[in-house]
Design an enzyme around this catalytic site. Structure first.
Site, short mmCIF file in Angstrom:
data_model
loop_
_atom_site.label_atom_id
_atom_site.label_comp_id
_atom_site.label_asym_id
_atom_site.label_seq_id
_atom_site.Cartn_x
_atom_site.Cartn_y
_atom_site.Cartn_z
N HIS A 2 0.83 -1.21 0.00
CA HIS A 2 0.00 0.00 0.00
C HIS A 2 0.86 1.26 0.00
O HIS A 2 0.62 2.19 -0.79
CB HIS A 2 -0.91 0.01 1.23
CG HIS A 2 -1.75 1.25 1.34
ND1 HIS A 2 -2.99 1.36 0.76
CD2 HIS A 2 -1.50 2.44 1.96
CE1 HIS A 2 -3.48 2.57 1.02
NE2 HIS A 2 -2.60 3.24 1.75
N GLU A 3 1.85 1.29 0.87
CA GLU A 3 2.66 2.49 1.04
C GLU A 3 3.52 2.82 -0.17
O GLU A 3 3.80 4.00 -0.44
CB GLU A 3 3.57 2.33 2.26
CG GLU A 3 2.85 2.35 3.60
CD GLU A 3 2.66 3.76 4.13
OE1 GLU A 3 3.65 4.49 4.24
OE2 GLU A 3 1.51 4.11 4.46
N SER A 4 3.97 1.81 -0.91
CA SER A 4 4.93 2.02 -2.00
C SER A 4 4.35 1.70 -3.38
O SER A 4 5.11 1.51 -4.33
CB SER A 4 6.18 1.17 -1.77
OG SER A 4 5.86 -0.21 -1.84
#
Length: 297
Positions: free
Chosen positions: A165-167
């Site tokens: 999700h973050e990257s």
């Protein structure tokens, strides 16, 4: 056929060569070149190789500065926030001695296969990433504490869902539009977007014992190992020990990373848990995702 006298002479020469190659000297002294570089041979190179092996390089200690040693030097320089030019000058020499010979980290016994890693990314709808990222990810977990970072394959699945999700599926390690943000230059970098000067400082102090990531925050995006290390550090200190995480409450990991989403942007929080459900399947973990702890997913 070689005569016995000739054979003795050859063996003696090999013994002398091995002894010279394996002799240990302090590479910071005048007995070694001011810059040790590819193509050189001898005791200074042998000592350099031993120092690199103390940091997990796994190269032959043969006194020959070849391609394997060059690669190990560049890798160490990158992890240490130095210019990765393969030239072993004063800064690299001092960093090698400062790093010492650390005790091996506690093994978590947790891993994922190349197929599991690839399936986790593709099942979440993102393009394939090189397996070197899986290798770097697992190495970072071991380097920063093993079981003190990730203690079960379920937690590894939580971690994987969060970094997907973050990257954006492990495709970017820099916050989009971050350079124009009010908190620049300390905008999000890494697989878990490390944000804010205080977080850069704490990560830099814990990993390197200095402020290099504050002085040069772009180091985080300069090397995949550093990008993983700051993210692993964040998980270890801000997520791993949160109540509920070890009992399987995925939502609690979101609280540790971006708790504001739980109330302000619940759809984003629930998207993280959607990824977690898919990673559990990809990792062959036969349990239902528990999204408790953040939003109502």
């Amino acid at each position: 056929m070689m005569s016995s006298r000739a054979l003795v002479a050859v063996l003696a020469a090999l013994t002398i060569t091995a002894t010279v190659a394996n002799a240990q000297v302090d590479i910071r002294t005048s007995s070694c070149p001011s810059i040790i570089r590819e193509g050189q041979t001898g005791a200074c190179v042998s000592s350099l190789q031993s120092l690199l092996n103390n940091q997990g390089a796994g190269i032959a200690v043969d006194g020959d500065f070849g391609p394997a040693t060059l690669s190990a030097v560049k890798s160490f320089q990158s992890r240490s926030g130095l210019t990765a030019d393969g030239l072993v000058g004063p800064d690299t020499k001092n960093a090698l001695y400062a790093a010492g010979s650390p005790a091996p980290p506690a093994s978590s016994g947790v891993s994922c296969t190349a197929t599991e890693f690839a399936n986790a990314i593709s099942s979440c709808g993102f393009r394939a990433q090189p397996d070197s990222k899986r290798v770097n990810m697992l190495a970072s977990i071991q380097r920063l504490g093993g079981s003190a970072v990730i203690s079960s394959k379920r937690e590894l699945a939580m971690w994987m869902a969060q970094i997907i999700h973050e990257s954006v599926g492990l495709s970017t390690i820099s916050e989009i539009g971050g350079s124009s943000a009010s908190y620049a230059p300390y905008y999000g970098r890494g697989y878990i977007q490390l944000t804010g000067k205080s977080n850069y400082q704490s990560a830099s102090t814990a990993i390197y014992g200095d402020s290099r990531l504050v002085s040069n925050p772009d180091l985080v995006t300069s090397n995949d190992n550093i990008a993983f290390d700051v993210s692993t550090y964040y998980w270890k200190t801000r997520v791993h020990n949160l109540s509920g995480v070890q009992s399987g409450q995925f939502g609690r990991t979101t609280v540790g990373i971006n708790g504001g989403e739980c109330t302000a942007y619940p759809a984003r929080a629930c998207n993280r848990c959607t990824y977690y459900r898919k990673v559990l399947v990809a990792f062959n973990i036969n349990e239902v995702a528990n999204c408790a702890g953040c939003a109502n997913c």
